[in-house]
Design an enzyme around this catalytic site. Structure first.
Site, mmCIF file in Angstrom:
data_model
loop_
_atom_site.group_PDB
_atom_site.id
_atom_site.type_symbol
_atom_site.label_atom_id
_atom_site.label_comp_id
_atom_site.label_asym_id
_atom_site.label_seq_id
_atom_site.Cartn_x
_atom_site.Cartn_y
_atom_site.Cartn_z
ATOM 1 N N TYR A 11 0.831 -1.211 0.000
ATOM 2 C CA TYR A 11 0.000 0.000 0.000
ATOM 3 C C TYR A 11 0.864 1.259 0.000
ATOM 4 O O TYR A 11 0.776 2.087 -0.918
ATOM 5 C CB TYR A 11 -0.906 -0.050 1.228
ATOM 6 N N ASP A 31 9.740 -7.465 -3.917
ATOM 7 C CA ASP A 31 8.566 -7.834 -3.123
ATOM 8 C C ASP A 31 8.367 -9.354 -3.201
ATOM 9 O O ASP A 31 8.632 -9.976 -4.214
ATOM 10 C CB ASP A 31 7.302 -7.117 -3.671
ATOM 11 N N SER A 34 3.712 -11.413 -0.426
ATOM 12 C CA SER A 34 2.998 -12.134 0.656
ATOM 13 C C SER A 34 1.818 -11.309 1.165
ATOM 14 O O SER A 34 0.880 -11.840 1.738
ATOM 15 C CB SER A 34 3.958 -12.409 1.818
ATOM 16 N N ASP A 58 12.324 -12.950 -1.353
ATOM 17 C CA ASP A 58 12.197 -12.711 0.078
ATOM 18 C C ASP A 58 13.518 -12.227 0.670
ATOM 19 O O ASP A 58 14.588 -12.739 0.304
ATOM 20 C CB ASP A 58 11.794 -14.046 0.746
ATOM 21 N N LEU A 59 13.416 -11.278 1.586
ATOM 22 C CA LEU A 59 14.630 -10.778 2.238
ATOM 23 C C LEU A 59 15.305 -11.877 3.066
ATOM 24 O O LEU A 59 16.485 -11.743 3.418
ATOM 25 C CB LEU A 59 14.283 -9.590 3.140
ATOM 26 N N SER A 124 7.130 3.448 12.673
ATOM 27 C CA SER A 124 5.717 3.640 12.998
ATOM 28 C C SER A 124 5.554 4.385 14.303
ATOM 29 O O SER A 124 6.382 4.262 15.206
ATOM 30 C CB SER A 124 5.038 2.262 13.120
ATOM 31 N N TYR A 148 4.950 -6.876 17.003
ATOM 32 C CA TYR A 148 5.088 -6.030 15.800
ATOM 33 C C TYR A 148 5.747 -4.703 16.187
ATOM 34 O O TYR A 148 6.728 -4.293 15.574
ATOM 35 C CB TYR A 148 3.723 -5.758 15.148
ATOM 36 N N LYS A 152 9.692 -2.799 15.286
ATOM 37 C CA LYS A 152 10.004 -1.431 14.853
ATOM 38 C C LYS A 152 10.987 -0.770 15.829
ATOM 39 O O LYS A 152 11.959 -0.132 15.407
ATOM 40 C CB LYS A 152 8.725 -0.588 14.757
ATOM 41 N N ASN A 178 -1.210 7.467 11.079
ATOM 42 C CA ASN A 178 -2.181 6.530 10.499
ATOM 43 C C ASN A 178 -2.419 6.804 9.014
ATOM 44 O O ASN A 178 -3.237 7.671 8.685
ATOM 45 C CB ASN A 178 -3.487 6.585 11.292
ATOM 46 N N LEU A 199 -9.174 0.939 10.691
ATOM 47 C CA LEU A 199 -10.473 1.608 10.607
ATOM 48 C C LEU A 199 -10.899 1.965 9.189
ATOM 49 O O LEU A 199 -12.010 1.611 8.760
ATOM 50 C CB LEU A 199 -10.436 2.875 11.473
ATOM 51 N N ARG A 230 -6.956 9.497 16.365
ATOM 52 C CA ARG A 230 -5.700 9.192 15.696
ATOM 53 C C ARG A 230 -5.322 10.307 14.741
ATOM 54 O O ARG A 230 -6.165 11.090 14.326
ATOM 55 C CB ARG A 230 -5.827 7.867 14.905
HETATM 56 C C1 WQD Z 1 -7.764 3.468 14.524
HETATM 57 C C2 WQD Z 1 -8.899 3.771 15.513
HETATM 58 C C3 WQD Z 1 -9.483 1.899 16.891
HETATM 59 C C4 WQD Z 1 -10.999 -0.551 13.581
HETATM 60 C C5 WQD Z 1 -2.627 0.522 13.832
HETATM 61 C C6 WQD Z 1 -1.389 -0.159 14.259
HETATM 62 C C7 WQD Z 1 -0.213 0.744 14.033
HETATM 63 C C8 WQD Z 1 -0.199 1.224 12.600
HETATM 64 C C9 WQD Z 1 -1.525 1.836 12.198
HETATM 65 C C10 WQD Z 1 1.388 -0.014 11.310
HETATM 66 C C11 WQD Z 1 -8.663 3.180 16.903
HETATM 67 C C12 WQD Z 1 -10.647 2.292 15.976
HETATM 68 C C13 WQD Z 1 -10.447 0.467 14.339
HETATM 69 C C14 WQD Z 1 -12.374 -0.867 13.739
HETATM 70 C C15 WQD Z 1 -12.569 0.878 15.382
HETATM 71 N N1 WQD Z 1 0.121 0.158 11.734
HETATM 72 N N2 WQD Z 1 -11.224 1.170 15.213
HETATM 73 N N3 WQD Z 1 -13.118 -0.128 14.644
HETATM 74 O O1 WQD Z 1 -4.779 1.050 16.029
HETATM 75 O O2 WQD Z 1 -4.180 3.472 15.553
HETATM 76 O O3 WQD Z 1 -2.816 1.685 14.569
HETATM 77 O O4 WQD Z 1 -2.533 0.854 12.471
HETATM 78 O O5 WQD Z 1 2.324 0.658 11.653
HETATM 79 O O6 WQD Z 1 0.958 0.025 14.311
HETATM 80 O O7 WQD Z 1 -1.481 -0.397 15.647
HETATM 81 O O8 WQD Z 1 -5.138 2.073 13.730
HETATM 82 O O9 WQD Z 1 -6.967 1.855 12.109
HETATM 83 O O10 WQD Z 1 -6.536 -0.060 13.722
HETATM 84 O O11 WQD Z 1 -7.530 2.061 14.577
HETATM 85 O O12 WQD Z 1 -13.274 1.517 16.183
HETATM 86 O O13 WQD Z 1 -12.942 -1.789 13.091
HETATM 87 O O14 WQD Z 1 -10.098 3.182 15.032
HETATM 88 O O15 WQD Z 1 -9.954 1.550 18.204
HETATM 89 O O16 WQD Z 1 -9.194 4.078 17.861
HETATM 90 P P1 WQD Z 1 -4.285 2.070 15.089
HETATM 91 P P2 WQD Z 1 -6.557 1.402 13.474
#
Ligand code: WQD
Length: 338
Positions: A11, A31, A34, A58-59, A124, A148, A152, A178, A199, A230
């Site tokens: 992405y 890439d 996977s 693969d790395l 991240s 995870y 990082k 995010n 989300l 976020r």
């Molecule tokens: C955002 C908000 C959830 C899904 C994650 C990883 C982080 C990074 C980004 C890689 C939160 C809420 C979510 C849903 C919801 N990834 N939510 N219903 O958790 O901030 O970060 O992704 O680096 O490492 O942890 O992002 O999009 O999962 O959640 O209410 O079905 O949306 O509680 O408040 P997050 P998210």
């Protein structure tokens, strides 16, 4: 420059490939597909007007990796390749440590062997953990609450130690907040496999009818409306940040670290409202229990990236929700031959 992009079919990787080409860089994609679809390459060829050079492997396969560096003249590397599911990392820590850490160590050892010392790493905001005050600033202590996140934290440490041991390395760690949104064409975008963890892709799958409704993970946080807040950043802004980081590496050696975020927090309900208003699509939702490990509020202090990279975000929340929907509604079944 000739830039090797590991995870370049993913992405953020695919959007960064286009940004690099737009800034007159030559790109080589590595890439293992996977967690990305081979047809992304067709879309990148279409959007760039070029034929992508792709190494599929693969790395963890060091002979494959050596071959790439033997075959290609590479000036710099942007390293995205890695597993990124928080939940999966808790269930399968060894898989995550081997893939993310050993894969990175292999990459660094081969780069060193070929005297290629310009690296941008995909880190991240998760490294800020749950105990730092807001807004998150780069000098703050790092920690993690899942394997995870620890990968990082550990890779940032490895890169810092490497730069201290050998001052000829130019390394930039980019801490993403995010990432959401998609290329304005709607031809590439986020395509999670299975049920989306994040989300925005969950919202777009509700909007397109793949999912019946959104579960809002808690509304009892100490935030503006009780739902999680976020710092959402458009993937186009994020991609541009990588181009600036490459330039910074050419100007300054050593290990550097920057937040890539907008500096503003948006709640789950605010994002739903923005999506509905911009796209005229209703998102039914149900408030349920908090998700384990979630913290209430996360947003960046973007000052350092602005002052030292000249980076600032340009896309608005309306752009983000519009572009996310444009991708999803035009690709309800993900990547297909058309
Ligand atoms: C955002 C908000 C959830 C899904 C994650 C990883 C982080 C990074 C980004 C890689 C939160 C809420 C979510 C849903 C919801 N990834 N939510 N219903 O958790 O901030 O970060 O992704 O680096 O490492 O942890 O992002 O999009 O999962 O959640 O209410 O079905 O949306 O509680 O408040 P997050 P998210």
């Amino acid at each position: 420059m000739r830039v090797l992009v590991t995870g370049g079919a993913g992405y953020i990787g695919s959007h960064t490939v286009l940004a690099l080409i737009e800034h007159q860089h030559d790109v080589i994609i590595l890439d293992n597909f996977s967690n990305s679809h081979p047809l992304v390459i067709n879309r990148l060829n279409e959007l760039s007007g070029q034929t992508m050079k792709v190494y599929t492997g693969d790395l963890l396969d060091k002979s494959f990796l050596n071959n790439v560096f033997e075959q290609e003249t590479i000036d710099a590397v942007i390293h995205f390749a890695g597993f990124k599911s928080v939940g999966e990392s808790v269930a399968e820590p060894l898989k995550y440590y081997e893939n993310n850490i050993t894969g990175t160590l292999n990459l660094l050892e081969v780069m060193k062997a070929y005297q290629i010392k310009n690296l941008v790493f995909s880190s991240s905001a998760t490294v800020y953990g749950a105990n730092n005050p807001l807004p998150f600033k780069e000098p703050m202590p790092t920690s993690a609450t899942n394997p995870y996140g620890y990968t990082k934290v550990m890779i940032e440490q490895i890169l810092n130690d490497l730069a201290v041991s050998d001052s000829t390395w130019s390394i930039t760690n980019l801490r993403y907040f995010n990432p959401i949104g998609a290329h304005k064409s709607g031809r590439i975008g986020e395509l999670p496999s299975g049920i989306p963890n994040n989300l925005m892709p969950y919202i777009t799958q509700v909007a397109v009818g793949i999912r019946s409704h959104l579960s809002v993970f808690g509304n009892d946080f100490d935030t503006i409306d009780g739902t999680g807040v976020r710092d959402y950043i458009h993937v186009l802004d994020l991609a541009r940040g990588h181009v600036l980081a490459l330039k910074k590496n050419q100007e300054e050696r050593g290990a550097k670290v920057y937040n890539l975020g907008t500096g503003h927090g948006i709640s789950v309900l605010q994002l739903i409202q923005a999506f509905e208003q911009e796209n005229h699509v209703k998102i039914p939702y149900e408030v349920v229990e908090r998700r384990a490990g979630d913290i209430g509020e996360v947003y960046a202090d973007g000052t350092k990236a602005k002052e030292e990279l000249g980076f600032q975000t340009e896309q608005t929340i309306s752009d983000m929700v519009r572009d996310s929907w444009n991708w999803q509604k035009n690709n309800p079944n993900g990547y297909t031959q058309d």
